[in-house]
Motif scaffolding. Structure first.
Motif, PDB file in Angstrom:
ATOM      1  N   ILE A 210       0.851  -1.183   0.000  1.00  0.00           N
ATOM      2  CA  ILE A 210       0.000   0.000   0.000  1.00  0.00           C
ATOM      3  C   ILE A 210       0.895   1.243   0.000  1.00  0.00           C
ATOM      4  CG2 ILE A 210      -1.795   1.253   1.225  1.00  0.00           C
ATOM      5  CD1 ILE A 210      -2.673  -1.508   0.259  1.00  0.00           C
ATOM      6  N   PRO A 211       0.849   2.080  -1.043  1.00  0.00           N
ATOM      7  CA  PRO A 211       1.656   3.313  -1.044  1.00  0.00           C
ATOM      8  C   PRO A 211       0.984   4.414  -0.222  1.00  0.00           C
ATOM      9  CG  PRO A 211       0.517   3.062  -3.127  1.00  0.00           C
ATOM     10  CD  PRO A 211       0.187   1.857  -2.324  1.00  0.00           C
ATOM     11  N   ARG A 212       1.810   5.163   0.497  1.00  0.00           N
ATOM     12  CA  ARG A 212       1.335   6.278   1.320  1.00  0.00           C
ATOM     13  C   ARG A 212       2.288   7.457   1.139  1.00  0.00           C
ATOM     14  NH1 ARG A 212      -1.002   3.543   6.113  1.00  0.00           N
ATOM     15  NH2 ARG A 212      -2.664   2.354   5.156  1.00  0.00           N
ATOM     16  N   ALA A 213       1.774   8.659   1.324  1.00  0.00           N
ATOM     17  CA  ALA A 213       2.601   9.871   1.339  1.00  0.00           C
ATOM     18  C   ALA A 213       2.460  10.504   2.721  1.00  0.00           C
ATOM     19  CB  ALA A 213       2.139  10.846   0.268  1.00  0.00           C
ATOM     20  N   MET A 214       3.589  10.958   3.288  1.00  0.00           N
ATOM     21  CA  MET A 214       3.532  11.569   4.609  1.00  0.00           C
ATOM     22  C   MET A 214       4.323  12.877   4.642  1.00  0.00           C
ATOM     23  SD  MET A 214       4.508  10.229   8.420  1.00  0.00           S
ATOM     24  CE  MET A 214       6.209  10.711   8.437  1.00  0.00           C
ATOM     25  N   PRO A 215       3.633  14.020   4.638  1.00  0.00           N
ATOM     26  CA  PRO A 215       4.321  15.283   4.920  1.00  0.00           C
ATOM     27  C   PRO A 215       4.453  15.456   6.434  1.00  0.00           C
ATOM     28  CG  PRO A 215       2.039  15.684   4.375  1.00  0.00           C
ATOM     29  CD  PRO A 215       2.256  14.211   4.244  1.00  0.00           C
ATOM     30  N   TYR A 216       5.493  16.158   6.867  1.00  0.00           N
ATOM     31  CA  TYR A 216       5.662  16.384   8.298  1.00  0.00           C
ATOM     32  C   TYR A 216       6.262  17.753   8.556  1.00  0.00           C
ATOM     33  CZ  TYR A 216      10.237  14.454   7.092  1.00  0.00           C
ATOM     34  OH  TYR A 216      11.434  14.189   6.496  1.00  0.00           O
ATOM     35  N   LEU A 217       6.086  18.210   9.787  1.00  0.00           N
ATOM     36  CA  LEU A 217       6.551  19.516  10.235  1.00  0.00           C
ATOM     37  C   LEU A 217       7.031  19.369  11.667  1.00  0.00           C
ATOM     38  CD1 LEU A 217       6.658  22.577   9.511  1.00  0.00           C
ATOM     39  CD2 LEU A 217       4.416  22.763  10.554  1.00  0.00           C
ATOM     40  N   GLY A 218       8.102  20.065  12.021  1.00  0.00           N
ATOM     41  CA  GLY A 218       8.607  19.968  13.387  1.00  0.00           C
ATOM     42  C   GLY A 218       9.813  20.847  13.599  1.00  0.00           C
ATOM     43  N   PHE A 219      10.696  20.394  14.483  1.00  0.00           N
ATOM     44  CA  PHE A 219      11.919  21.110  14.823  1.00  0.00           C
ATOM     45  C   PHE A 219      13.107  20.225  14.495  1.00  0.00           C
ATOM     46  CE2 PHE A 219       8.612  22.491  17.752  1.00  0.00           C
ATOM     47  CZ  PHE A 219       8.609  23.849  17.499  1.00  0.00           C
ATOM     48  N   GLY A 220      14.218  20.840  14.072  1.00  0.00           N
ATOM     49  CA  GLY A 220      15.383  20.023  13.788  1.00  0.00           C
ATOM     50  C   GLY A 220      16.565  20.822  13.310  1.00  0.00           C
ATOM     51  N   GLY A 221      17.657  20.114  13.132  1.00  0.00           N
ATOM     52  CA  GLY A 221      18.882  20.716  12.636  1.00  0.00           C
ATOM     53  C   GLY A 221      19.967  19.669  12.542  1.00  0.00           C
ATOM     54  N   SER A 222      20.892  19.852  11.608  1.00  0.00           N
ATOM     55  CA  SER A 222      22.046  18.990  11.403  1.00  0.00           C
ATOM     56  C   SER A 222      21.675  17.524  11.204  1.00  0.00           C
ATOM     57  CB  SER A 222      23.009  19.130  12.580  1.00  0.00           C
ATOM     58  OG  SER A 222      24.211  18.478  12.290  1.00  0.00           O
ATOM     59  N   GLY A 223      20.568  17.275  10.527  1.00  0.00           N
ATOM     60  CA  GLY A 223      20.156  15.915  10.205  1.00  0.00           C
ATOM     61  C   GLY A 223      19.154  15.309  11.166  1.00  0.00           C
ATOM     62  N   GLY A 224      19.047  15.809  12.383  1.00  0.00           N
ATOM     63  CA  GLY A 224      18.086  15.291  13.352  1.00  0.00           C
ATOM     64  C   GLY A 224      16.786  16.077  13.302  1.00  0.00           C
ATOM     65  N   LYS A 225      15.694  15.453  13.762  1.00  0.00           N
ATOM     66  CA  LYS A 225      14.415  16.148  13.723  1.00  0.00           C
ATOM     67  C   LYS A 225      13.431  15.538  14.714  1.00  0.00           C
ATOM     68  CE  LYS A 225      13.003  13.274   9.926  1.00  0.00           C
ATOM     69  NZ  LYS A 225      13.282  12.981   8.598  1.00  0.00           N
ATOM     70  N   LEU A 226      12.540  16.363  15.211  1.00  0.00           N
ATOM     71  CA  LEU A 226      11.395  15.975  16.031  1.00  0.00           C
ATOM     72  C   LEU A 226      10.179  16.470  15.288  1.00  0.00           C
ATOM     73  CD1 LEU A 226      10.167  14.900  18.678  1.00  0.00           C
ATOM     74  CD2 LEU A 226      10.454  17.195  19.609  1.00  0.00           C
ATOM     75  N   THR A 227       9.347  15.548  14.787  1.00  0.00           N
ATOM     76  CA  THR A 227       8.314  15.929  13.841  1.00  0.00           C
ATOM     77  C   THR A 227       6.944  15.360  14.205  1.00  0.00           C
ATOM     78  OG1 THR A 227       8.791  14.016  12.447  1.00  0.00           O
ATOM     79  CG2 THR A 227       9.910  16.073  11.904  1.00  0.00           C
ATOM     80  N   VAL A 228       5.937  15.964  13.588  1.00  0.00           N
ATOM     81  CA  VAL A 228       4.567  15.479  13.622  1.00  0.00           C
ATOM     82  C   VAL A 228       4.131  15.339  12.176  1.00  0.00           C
ATOM     83  CG1 VAL A 228       2.196  16.011  14.292  1.00  0.00           C
ATOM     84  CG2 VAL A 228       4.077  16.622  15.806  1.00  0.00           C
ATOM     85  N   GLY A 229       3.628  14.166  11.801  1.00  0.00           N
ATOM     86  CA  GLY A 229       3.236  13.927  10.417  1.00  0.00           C
ATOM     87  C   GLY A 229       1.901  13.225  10.317  1.00  0.00           C
ATOM     88  N   TYR A 230       1.385  13.160   9.105  1.00  0.00           N
ATOM     89  CA  TYR A 230       0.100  12.527   8.828  1.00  0.00           C
ATOM     90  C   TYR A 230       0.240  11.692   7.559  1.00  0.00           C
ATOM     91  CZ  TYR A 230      -4.899  11.955   8.211  1.00  0.00           C
ATOM     92  OH  TYR A 230      -6.153  11.437   8.084  1.00  0.00           O
ATOM     93  N   ASN A 231      -0.158  10.434   7.613  1.00  0.00           N
ATOM     94  CA  ASN A 231      -0.109   9.566   6.443  1.00  0.00           C
ATOM     95  C   ASN A 231      -1.351   9.740   5.586  1.00  0.00           C
ATOM     96  OD1 ASN A 231       2.325   8.203   6.540  1.00  0.00           O
ATOM     97  ND2 ASN A 231       1.578   6.696   7.979  1.00  0.00           N
TER      98      ASN A 231
END
Length: 177
Positions: free
Chosen positions: A127-148
């Motif tokens: 099953i293909p899904r797309a997930m955009p996300y938004l959050g905080f991050g820097g230098s490759g790391g991130k803390l995000t909230v997303g929706y499939n």
């Protein structure tokens, strides 16, 4: 509409005033580094529903393992961009184990945003899904909230309506300039 204005302002200001290879306001040039890396993350989705969206399919615990290319932009206001490919390993109380190979991109300069395309499978169906996300991050790391979002109409895997995750690079390889 008035609540949407600050988000639009942040989005368009990020697009118009994005980080360059060198900081134009400084007399010094800052180096852009490109490093391959292994990133590991944990994501949690608490409200999973099936395709009829009539019952809860229980919680999902997701372990992410990806290989990425981190591009760090130096400067007074450093930023990072990550292109990655890998897989999610998903444990669901109701449906057991399934995995999701994926590809994605994220950019961060304090605020992190990105998107990925997943192909969730239980080794019988994909099953293909797309997930955009938004959050905080820097230098490759991130803390995000997303929706499939579903990319197919009919499916019988649970879909998580909200996913919270933390991803960090655990191993960076030799740097390229």
């Amino acid at each position: 509409m008035t609540r949407l204005f600050p988000l639009l302002f942040l989005f368009f200001s990020g697009c118009l005033f994005s980080q360059l290879k060198f900081d134009t306001l400084s007399h010094r040039r800052y180096k852009t580094t490109i490093t391959p890396a292994i990133l590991v993350g944990y994501h949690y989705a608490g409200d999973a529903k099936d395709n009829t969206e009539t019952f809860r399919a229980s919680q999902m615990h997701i372990i992410e393992l990806v290989v990425g290319r981190i591009i760090d932009y130096g400067g007074n206001h450093g930023a990072a961009k990550v292109y990655y490919a890998g897989s999610d390993f998903i444990i669901n109380n109701r449906h057991g184990f399934f995995m999701a190979p994926k590809i994605g991109v994220s950019s961060s300069a304090g605020i992190s945003m990105g998107a990925e395309v997943q192909f969730q499978t239980n080794f019988q169906k994909v099953i293909p899904r797309a997930m955009p996300y938004l959050g905080f991050g820097g230098s490759g790391g991130k803390l995000t909230v997303g929706y499939n979002f579903r990319l197919l109409k009919a499916e019988n895997f649970p879909i998580n309506t909200l996913q919270i995750g933390l991803t960090m690079p655990i191993k960076r390889f030799k740097e390229k300039s």
